[in-house]
Design a protein around this motif. Structure first.
Motif, PDB file in Angstrom:
ATOM      1  N   ARG A   6      12.442  12.177  -1.492  1.00  0.00           N
ATOM      2  CA  ARG A   6      12.037  12.251  -3.028  1.00  0.00           C
ATOM      3  C   ARG A   6      11.993  10.825  -3.678  1.00  0.00           C
ATOM      4  N   TYR A   7      13.139  10.254  -3.279  1.00  0.00           N
ATOM      5  CA  TYR A   7      13.523   8.744  -3.647  1.00  0.00           C
ATOM      6  C   TYR A   7      12.566   7.848  -3.119  1.00  0.00           C
ATOM      7  N   ALA A   8      12.002   7.819  -1.802  1.00  0.00           N
ATOM      8  CA  ALA A   8      10.795   7.064  -1.435  1.00  0.00           C
ATOM      9  C   ALA A   8       9.509   7.393  -2.101  1.00  0.00           C
ATOM     10  N   ALA A   9       9.157   8.658  -2.259  1.00  0.00           N
ATOM     11  CA  ALA A   9       7.798   8.988  -3.000  1.00  0.00           C
ATOM     12  C   ALA A   9       7.821   8.443  -4.473  1.00  0.00           C
ATOM     13  N   LYS A  10       9.199   8.418  -4.973  1.00  0.00           N
ATOM     14  CA  LYS A  10       9.119   7.927  -6.338  1.00  0.00           C
ATOM     15  C   LYS A  10       8.821   6.450  -6.360  1.00  0.00           C
ATOM     16  N   CYS A  11       9.604   5.798  -5.381  1.00  0.00           N
ATOM     17  CA  CYS A  11       9.270   4.296  -5.526  1.00  0.00           C
ATOM     18  C   CYS A  11       7.759   3.955  -5.223  1.00  0.00           C
ATOM     19  N   ALA A  12       6.981   4.705  -4.469  1.00  0.00           N
ATOM     20  CA  ALA A  12       5.552   4.379  -4.221  1.00  0.00           C
ATOM     21  C   ALA A  12       4.664   4.685  -5.415  1.00  0.00           C
ATOM     22  N   ASP A  43       8.885  -4.878  15.315  1.00  0.00           N
ATOM     23  CA  ASP A  43       8.229  -4.078  16.287  1.00  0.00           C
ATOM     24  C   ASP A  43       7.348  -3.007  15.243  1.00  0.00           C
ATOM     25  N   GLY A  44       6.917  -3.328  14.181  1.00  0.00           N
ATOM     26  CA  GLY A  44       6.369  -2.346  13.067  1.00  0.00           C
ATOM     27  C   GLY A  44       7.187  -1.374  12.369  1.00  0.00           C
ATOM     28  N   VAL A  45       8.605  -1.691  12.652  1.00  0.00           N
ATOM     29  CA  VAL A  45       9.366  -0.587  11.970  1.00  0.00           C
ATOM     30  C   VAL A  45      10.462  -1.339  11.008  1.00  0.00           C
ATOM     31  N   VAL A  46      10.306  -0.778   9.848  1.00  0.00           N
ATOM     32  CA  VAL A  46      11.465  -1.279   8.606  1.00  0.00           C
ATOM     33  C   VAL A  46      13.043  -1.250   9.262  1.00  0.00           C
ATOM     34  N   ARG A  47      13.521  -2.248   9.307  1.00  0.00           N
ATOM     35  CA  ARG A  47      14.876  -2.229   9.690  1.00  0.00           C
ATOM     36  C   ARG A  47      15.764  -2.659   8.485  1.00  0.00           C
ATOM     37  N   GLY A  48      15.093  -3.235   7.454  1.00  0.00           N
ATOM     38  CA  GLY A  48      15.964  -3.465   6.162  1.00  0.00           C
ATOM     39  C   GLY A  48      14.966  -3.830   5.124  1.00  0.00           C
ATOM     40  N   ALA A  49      15.611  -3.408   3.894  1.00  0.00           N
ATOM     41  CA  ALA A  49      14.512  -3.369   2.654  1.00  0.00           C
ATOM     42  C   ALA A  49      15.232  -3.868   1.477  1.00  0.00           C
ATOM     43  N   ALA A  50      14.459  -4.728   0.511  1.00  0.00           N
ATOM     44  CA  ALA A  50      15.130  -4.866  -0.699  1.00  0.00           C
ATOM     45  C   ALA A  50      14.363  -4.474  -1.804  1.00  0.00           C
ATOM     46  N   GLU A  51      14.692  -3.746  -2.850  1.00  0.00           N
ATOM     47  CA  GLU A  51      13.984  -3.073  -3.716  1.00  0.00           C
ATOM     48  C   GLU A  51      14.187  -3.792  -5.055  1.00  0.00           C
ATOM     49  N   LEU A  52      12.774  -4.080  -5.772  1.00  0.00           N
ATOM     50  CA  LEU A  52      12.881  -4.416  -7.393  1.00  0.00           C
ATOM     51  C   LEU A  52      12.412  -3.342  -8.125  1.00  0.00           C
ATOM     52  N   HIS A  53      13.236  -2.816  -8.779  1.00  0.00           N
ATOM     53  CA  HIS A  53      12.981  -1.597  -9.589  1.00  0.00           C
ATOM     54  C   HIS A  53      12.479  -2.078 -11.019  1.00  0.00           C
ATOM     55  N   PRO A  54      11.348  -1.519 -11.583  1.00  0.00           N
ATOM     56  CA  PRO A  54      10.944  -2.208 -13.104  1.00  0.00           C
ATOM     57  C   PRO A  54      12.265  -1.891 -14.036  1.00  0.00           C
ATOM     58  N   GLN A  94       0.756  -1.344   0.052  1.00  0.00           N
ATOM     59  CA  GLN A  94      -0.060  -0.123  -0.007  1.00  0.00           C
ATOM     60  C   GLN A  94       0.993   1.224   0.139  1.00  0.00           C
ATOM     61  N   GLN A  95       0.174   2.328  -0.809  1.00  0.00           N
ATOM     62  CA  GLN A  95       1.191   3.533  -0.903  1.00  0.00           C
ATOM     63  C   GLN A  95       1.291   4.163   0.447  1.00  0.00           C
ATOM     64  N   GLU A  96       0.511   4.055   1.206  1.00  0.00           N
ATOM     65  CA  GLU A  96       0.566   4.617   2.630  1.00  0.00           C
ATOM     66  C   GLU A  96       1.704   3.972   3.603  1.00  0.00           C
ATOM     67  N   GLU A  97       1.914   2.973   3.344  1.00  0.00           N
ATOM     68  CA  GLU A  97       3.178   2.252   3.812  1.00  0.00           C
ATOM     69  C   GLU A  97       4.558   2.690   3.367  1.00  0.00           C
ATOM     70  N   LEU A  98       4.698   3.209   2.342  1.00  0.00           N
ATOM     71  CA  LEU A  98       5.882   3.731   1.810  1.00  0.00           C
ATOM     72  C   LEU A  98       6.675   4.647   2.592  1.00  0.00           C
ATOM     73  N   ASP A 114       6.097   4.331  -8.918  1.00  0.00           N
ATOM     74  CA  ASP A 114       6.581   3.790 -10.330  1.00  0.00           C
ATOM     75  C   ASP A 114       6.802   2.357 -10.320  1.00  0.00           C
ATOM     76  N   GLY A 115       6.144   1.791  -9.431  1.00  0.00           N
ATOM     77  CA  GLY A 115       5.816   0.019  -9.672  1.00  0.00           C
ATOM     78  C   GLY A 115       7.153  -0.556  -9.036  1.00  0.00           C
ATOM     79  N   THR A 116       7.707   0.099  -8.130  1.00  0.00           N
ATOM     80  CA  THR A 116       8.789  -0.840  -7.412  1.00  0.00           C
ATOM     81  C   THR A 116       8.207  -1.521  -6.240  1.00  0.00           C
ATOM     82  N   VAL A 117       8.750  -2.672  -6.444  1.00  0.00           N
ATOM     83  CA  VAL A 117       8.417  -3.786  -5.278  1.00  0.00           C
ATOM     84  C   VAL A 117       9.318  -3.664  -4.055  1.00  0.00           C
ATOM     85  N   ILE A 118       8.678  -3.194  -2.998  1.00  0.00           N
ATOM     86  CA  ILE A 118       9.520  -3.066  -1.596  1.00  0.00           C
ATOM     87  C   ILE A 118       9.373  -4.390  -0.636  1.00  0.00           C
ATOM     88  N   ILE A 119      10.196  -5.214  -0.634  1.00  0.00           N
ATOM     89  CA  ILE A 119      10.255  -6.257   0.568  1.00  0.00           C
ATOM     90  C   ILE A 119      10.915  -5.853   1.779  1.00  0.00           C
TER      91      ILE A 119
END
Length: 207
Positions: A55-61, A73-84, A21-25, A63-68
């Motif tokens: 700006r980068y995080a907003a763009k990911c929300a 405790d509800g906080v993102v501590r690591g992220a993997a990005e799959l860009h189109p 969901q975009q609100e999770e970005l 442009d179709g980037t998949v964020i794993i």
């Protein structure tokens, strides 16, 4: 890109899920903003200020980037990005990783890498592009572990992962950190077990 060391000291205790969901970005934005100066430099191949990351995080929300995300405790501590693929100069889907210092050496990077490869396969991608800083030895070693062929050029290590030639290891199919995936894996295991047992005793055969 930044990564934890290859050698683990303690196992990861969080969960992994896709931020759909975009609100999770904003969770991604806040994670990237928490990266220390060295980690931020490795992730973006140079120091980027807070406004760039926002700006980068907003763009990911958008442009179709998949964020794993790896979450504790509800906080993102690591992220993997799959860009189109349409955003890559070689028309290949590009991947990127970031792990906060407090959760390194816990296997977070390997978990994210496996999940990202599975996601790329589900989309029908045949290869992935990966770029990391020349000084980021941990990321280069982990990328090589997953089949990347990296070459050094212009201060960066750039390469690709051939998904056709690098089948997902059997153990990785069950190294899943989400409750739903864990349940599916257990159901598949139980189903295979009972089929084997029925064959051994001849049950279920037709006359």
């Amino acid at each position: 890109m930044n990564y934890e060391g290859i050698t683990r000291s303690t196992p990861a205790k969080g969960t992994v899920r896709t931020l759909r969901q975009q609100e999770e970005l904003p969770l991604l934005r806040d994670h990237l903003l928490r990266l220390d100066r060295g980690s931020r430099h490795d992730r973006f191949h140079g120091f980027m200020d807070d406004s760039f990351i926002e700006r980068y995080a907003a763009k990911c929300a958008d442009d179709g980037t998949v964020i794993i995300a790896y979450i504790e405790d509800g906080v993102v501590r690591g992220a993997a990005e799959l860009h189109p693929p349409d955003q890559s100069p070689e028309a290949l889907p590009e991947i990127a990783f970031s792990v906060e210092a407090r959760v390194r050496r816990q296997g977070v990077g390997s978990i994210l890498f496996r999940k990202l490869i599975a996601e790329a396969r589900s989309k029908g991608y045949r290869s992935l592009r990966i770029t990391t800083g020349a000084q980021n030895q941990a990321m280069r070693a982990l990328a090589n572990k997953f089949g990347a062929n990296l070459t050094f050029r212009h201060g960066e290590s750039t390469g690709s992962i051939d998904l056709k030639q690098q089948p997902l290891p059997e153990f990785a199919r069950y190294a899943i950190a989400t409750p739903a995936d864990s349940m599916r894996a257990m159901m598949n295991f139980n189903r295979a077990y009972w089929k084997l047992l029925l064959r051994m005793y001849g049950w279920g055969r037709t006359a």
